[in-house]
Design an enzyme around this catalytic site. Sequence first.
Site, PDB file in Angstrom:
ATOM      1  N   TYR A 225       2.413   5.722  -6.779  1.00 28.02           N
ATOM      2  CA  TYR A 225       2.121   6.409  -5.379  1.00 28.02           C
ATOM      3  C   TYR A 225       1.449   7.715  -5.399  1.00 28.02           C
ATOM      4  O   TYR A 225       1.987   8.545  -6.139  1.00 28.02           O
ATOM      5  CB  TYR A 225       3.375   6.490  -4.652  1.00 28.02           C
ATOM      6  CG  TYR A 225       4.262   5.268  -4.178  1.00 28.02           C
ATOM      7  CD1 TYR A 225       4.887   4.388  -5.267  1.00 28.02           C
ATOM      8  CD2 TYR A 225       4.013   4.418  -2.772  1.00 28.02           C
ATOM      9  CE1 TYR A 225       5.890   3.379  -5.172  1.00 28.02           C
ATOM     10  CE2 TYR A 225       4.964   3.548  -2.682  1.00 28.02           C
ATOM     11  CZ  TYR A 225       5.597   2.708  -3.756  1.00 28.02           C
ATOM     12  OH  TYR A 225       6.284   1.576  -3.485  1.00 28.02           O
ATOM     13  N   HIS A 233       1.936   4.461   1.136  1.00 30.41           N
ATOM     14  CA  HIS A 233       1.863   3.152   0.450  1.00 30.41           C
ATOM     15  C   HIS A 233       1.274   3.468  -1.037  1.00 30.41           C
ATOM     16  O   HIS A 233       0.696   4.499  -1.341  1.00 30.41           O
ATOM     17  CB  HIS A 233       0.802   2.419   1.246  1.00 30.41           C
ATOM     18  CG  HIS A 233       1.246   1.738   2.499  1.00 30.41           C
ATOM     19  ND1 HIS A 233       2.283   0.980   2.641  1.00 30.41           N
ATOM     20  CD2 HIS A 233       0.930   1.948   3.905  1.00 30.41           C
ATOM     21  CE1 HIS A 233       2.615   0.699   3.847  1.00 30.41           C
ATOM     22  NE2 HIS A 233       1.455   1.354   4.582  1.00 30.41           N
ATOM     23  N   LYS A 264      -4.362  -2.819  -2.731  1.00 34.67           N
ATOM     24  CA  LYS A 264      -4.152  -1.800  -3.770  1.00 34.67           C
ATOM     25  C   LYS A 264      -5.233  -2.240  -4.914  1.00 34.67           C
ATOM     26  O   LYS A 264      -5.529  -3.317  -5.093  1.00 34.67           O
ATOM     27  CB  LYS A 264      -2.647  -2.044  -4.206  1.00 34.67           C
ATOM     28  CG  LYS A 264      -1.527  -1.652  -3.201  1.00 34.67           C
ATOM     29  CD  LYS A 264      -0.124  -1.843  -3.763  1.00 34.67           C
ATOM     30  CE  LYS A 264       0.879  -2.318  -2.779  1.00 34.67           C
ATOM     31  NZ  LYS A 264       0.663  -1.370  -1.695  1.00 34.67           N
TER      32      LYS A 264
END
Lengths: 288, 169
Positions: A225, A233, A264
């Site tokens: 993170y 997120h 991601k």
Amino acid sequence: MGEGRIRVSVVKDCAYVWNAEDVCMLREKHRIVGRLVGCHARFARQNIQLSLPLQLLPEETSLLLLKGMVDLVDGTKSYRTPTEQQKQALERMREKTFQDQEHLARQQKRDDIVKNLDKIKAGKKAKRNKDLEERRSAGEDIDQSQFDEDLDLDIDSFQIEPLRKENMMIQIFTEDPWQEMDQSLDWTFPVTEEENLRFRVFRDLWEKGYYLTSGGKFGGTFLVYPGDPLRYHSFYIAVCLPYKHKMCGQDIITMGRLGSDVKKTVLLCSVNDNNELTYTSLVWTAIS
Amino acid sequence: MMNYESKHIENHPKYKEISDYGFGSAKHMQSTVLVYLDLCECKQWFNVAIHPCKECDIMFISGQVTALDRTQLIVAVDCIQAIQHIDMEQINTYTNQIQICLPNLGNQTRGLTLAVCSSDSTIVYYKMTSGLIPPENPDLTQQKKLKRKRYFQKAKKCQLSADMTVDKT
């Protein structure tokens, strides 16, 4: 044991932090997130909101030890039958707590009386006047001035009932208050090549300023993170692989698909032949 | 009678050209030509070319999405082909030095794209870059999504009006 160091309680190779202030400090000052695993004292019988203790990843514990921020203690000793000395110490502590509570309760009641003194006076005056009225009705000669006379009450004359022992509040400890401070434990993580790789990746990313948590939910080693996980997120799913670990194209797609579905980047992490950490970012590209 | 043996890709002139380099497995050459054709014919890229790399024993493909875009580098792999991180590291190292190998390549993007080919000719592209590349901003993703939607709606409208014109005639 060092001054100002956080105490980490180890039970069967699992590291726990029981002190609430230490948990906050670990997160805010040292970017160590951990995971709350205990039952919430006020909201039991549910698993949505958990509470102390905070369980640390082995990587987090090793890093904190390396940086000299924590002391390890044997947590199993907190589960043993208390000794006579501990029982006596508890009794003394409870007695002192009771004395303090009794004093505070008395003070609280006194303050309530002061606050409501006007109402109490009015009430007592009304009762007195009622008695005088009854006496007058019975034929007694009562002067009107007696009805109007104000009452002069002294606060100290009030009888305040003392606090009873069965009503006292008792503290239930989350942290062991009698943790023996002269213990030391051996912490053996990391040992294997895989564990060493994981720790190196964890340490490197932590030193770059990221927050890291376990990546099991997303099929990776860590989630990375850019800030506190409560506010951001994660950017990366870090997957630790030996440098010569064989993957096929299908495995690349599996990892890449997972990353793209959750927005991601998958980060392949290895230590190369020159003992350097290498990162390869895997991102789905819209050519398809 | 036509010969239906599945060797048609091996008869392609590009395949014959790259087989003259003398390295790379047959599977890799097939995948490379498949990706080459996909980029040229389906994606309609510009300046698509195949380049040999002896040091890595692979061939990679260069091309541009539009004539003004940066050149991208693509490596084709088969679905079940084993890849190691060391392989990707080596490929990344060589692509970083590509301007020395191929001075005409010009301005290129960072990293390279892996094109994974499966046995039914499906190709999936994944971009691989050294270092930490953060994911795209969600706002940007949303904008691109809307742009694609508008593009397809426009294309559909054009197609419908073309069909109506044909019907009238």
